[in-house]
Design a protein around this motif. Structure first.
Motif, short mmCIF file in Angstrom:
data_model
loop_
_atom_site.label_atom_id
_atom_site.label_comp_id
_atom_site.label_asym_id
_atom_site.label_seq_id
_atom_site.Cartn_x
_atom_site.Cartn_y
_atom_site.Cartn_z
N THR A 139 -9.54 -5.18 8.90
CA THR A 139 -8.61 -4.85 7.82
C THR A 139 -9.32 -4.04 6.73
O THR A 139 -8.72 -3.16 6.11
CB THR A 139 -8.01 -6.12 7.19
N LEU A 165 -9.12 0.33 -4.42
CA LEU A 165 -8.29 -0.76 -3.90
C LEU A 165 -9.10 -2.05 -3.70
O LEU A 165 -8.71 -2.90 -2.91
CB LEU A 165 -7.65 -0.33 -2.57
N ARG A 191 -7.66 -5.88 -2.05
CA ARG A 191 -8.14 -6.59 -0.85
C ARG A 191 -7.95 -8.11 -0.96
O ARG A 191 -7.98 -8.82 0.05
CB ARG A 191 -9.61 -6.27 -0.61
N LEU A 226 0.84 -1.20 0.00
CA LEU A 226 0.00 0.00 0.00
C LEU A 226 0.88 1.25 0.00
O LEU A 226 0.62 2.22 -0.72
CB LEU A 226 -0.92 0.01 1.23
N VAL A 269 -8.07 -0.50 4.88
CA VAL A 269 -7.93 -0.30 3.43
C VAL A 269 -8.90 0.79 2.97
O VAL A 269 -8.56 1.60 2.09
CB VAL A 269 -8.18 -1.62 2.66
N GLU A 296 -8.18 4.12 0.81
CA GLU A 296 -8.94 4.36 -0.41
C GLU A 296 -9.54 5.77 -0.40
O GLU A 296 -9.42 6.53 -1.37
CB GLU A 296 -10.06 3.32 -0.52
#
Length: 402
Positions: free
Chosen positions: A109, A124, A128, A82, A113, A117
């Motif tokens: 998680t 994204l 994932r 990332l 993320v 994003e």
């Protein structure tokens, strides 16, 4: 963490934070090499065995089984990717948003993320899959050069092996850093369009399909590719490097990780060719030339040279072999080590003396690098029972001040 399945949310981030701190305090290249070595030898083996599981597992029978290299080390690599895809500033912005949005909450998680994003404006959703699919992706890389058009084409195919409970996996979003090097060792501009101005010499390509072909324009000669720079993704990389190309990368690649990796691949190739070979089989003479050039070049990062002087471990060589003969691998590795130590005896003694500590013991990156290189050189000499090396070792022991 909302539940145990989210363990990598904090552990992957913590291992990444520790790696960034250690890189700042010492040699970033050496830290990356150490982390990649652990991943390639131990975590890749976990991914390839009956205990393979995603970074965010689907179920568990015993919670103590959760403290695995996949959740910690591969989880760290997911966070690092990332960072690579978004860049340091946008990653920091996403981290700030994550803490601001979720402080005091029990989260997942996906929440992490999502913050990345929202902060970056990037999609994204495919990324994932790194949390959902087990196994180590394999990248098969081929290339061709068109001298008339001055175009260099790089084709990358990705696949993920079947693991317990998971088959027919989808392509993942993989950051693939690369450079191209000209015959004089100069980095070449990476133009993805013929009219691109001020093209960078280091580029992060984004792999999202099973097969990608990239074209680089204005390449006046057949280049040597520097692939997956800084180990930009936790994948297995297959490319048909020649020994000449690997020696060239050892000497000229501006990416320290790939310079080390080229040395490792060259050593693996030479050692593997000697597994089960007759006793009178010759050791590749160019290996000595490559190591001599490295040892005598004082302009290089001495911490990196110390790492490059460490041959691939038996564990890694066993991991690479289809049906490993452990005894033969041990003998072949030992034979190459002895050959190098005997051939480079004078250079190793000079290297030891050049890096000997003068004055008080210091805990600086430069002093640590000198000690590391000095002790590695001494270790090689003691492998072949060198008389002067024995005296140097005894003196170092007696004079040690910590």
């Amino acid at each position: 963490c909302r539940d145990w399945f989210q363990l990598s949310l904090k552990e992957g981030f913590t291992v990444f934070r520790d790696a960034q701190f250690s890189a700042d305090m010492g040699s970033p290249t050496v830290k990356r090499i150490e982390d990649a070595t652990l991943l390639r030898t131990a975590q890749f083996a976990e991914d390839a065995g009956p205990m393979a599981h995603p970074v965010r597992p689907h179920s568990y029978m015993e919670i103590s089984n959760f403290y695995t290299l996949t959740i910690y080390e591969k989880g760290e690599e997911v966070v690092r990717m990332l960072h690579t895809l978004l860049g340091p500033e946008m990653f920091r912005k996403g981290s700030d948003l994550y803490f601001e949005r979720h402080d005091g909450q029990a989260v997942t998680t996906d929440d992490f993320v999502q913050a990345m994003e929202d902060a970056s404006g990037r999609d994204l959703s495919q990324f994932r899959l790194w949390y959902e699919q087990a196994g180590t992706p394999v990248l098969e890389v081929t290339d061709e050069y068109d001298p008339e058009q001055q175009v260099y084409r790089l084709t990358i195919r990705q696949s993920i092996p079947d693991t317990p409970g998971q088959t027919d996996k989808q392509p993942q979003h993989i950051p693939f850093a690369l450079g191209l090097i000209g015959s004089r060792g100069e980095p070449l501009p990476l133009r993805l369009q013929a009219d691109e101005q001020n093209a960078p010499t280091n580029r992060v390509l984004e792999l999202t399909d099973a097969v990608h072909t990239f074209e680089f324009h204005g390449i006046a000669e057949q280049p040597v590719p520097s692939l997956l720079r800084d180990f930009s993704a936790p994948v297995r990389l297959n490319y048909p490097w020649t020994r000449e190309q690997l020696m060239f990368l050892m000497s000229h690649d501006e990416d320290g990780f790939n310079r080390w990796d080229a040395g490792q691949r060259l050593a693996v190739d030479v050692i593997s060719s000697l597994v089960g070979a007759p006793k009178d089989a010759t050791v590749e003479p160019r290996l000595v030339t490559a190591y001599r050039h490295m040892i005598t070049d004082s302009s290089l990062d001495q911490a990196l040279v110390a790492k490059m002087l460490q041959l691939p471990s038996e564990a890694y060589l066993i991991e690479l072999a289809d049906s490993p003969d452990v005894q033969q691998i041990h003998r072949a590795r030992q034979r190459v080590l002895n050959h190098l130590a005997l051939s480079l005896r004078d250079e190793l003694v000079a290297c030891y003396r050049r890096n000997r500590d003068e004055g008080e013991y210091l805990l600086t990156p430069e002093a640590i690098a000198r000690r590391s290189l000095r002790n590695t050189a001494l270790g090689w000499l003691l492998q072949v029972n060198d008389e002067e090396a024995r005296e140097l070792a005894i003196r170092q022991y007696r004079e040690a001040d910590n």
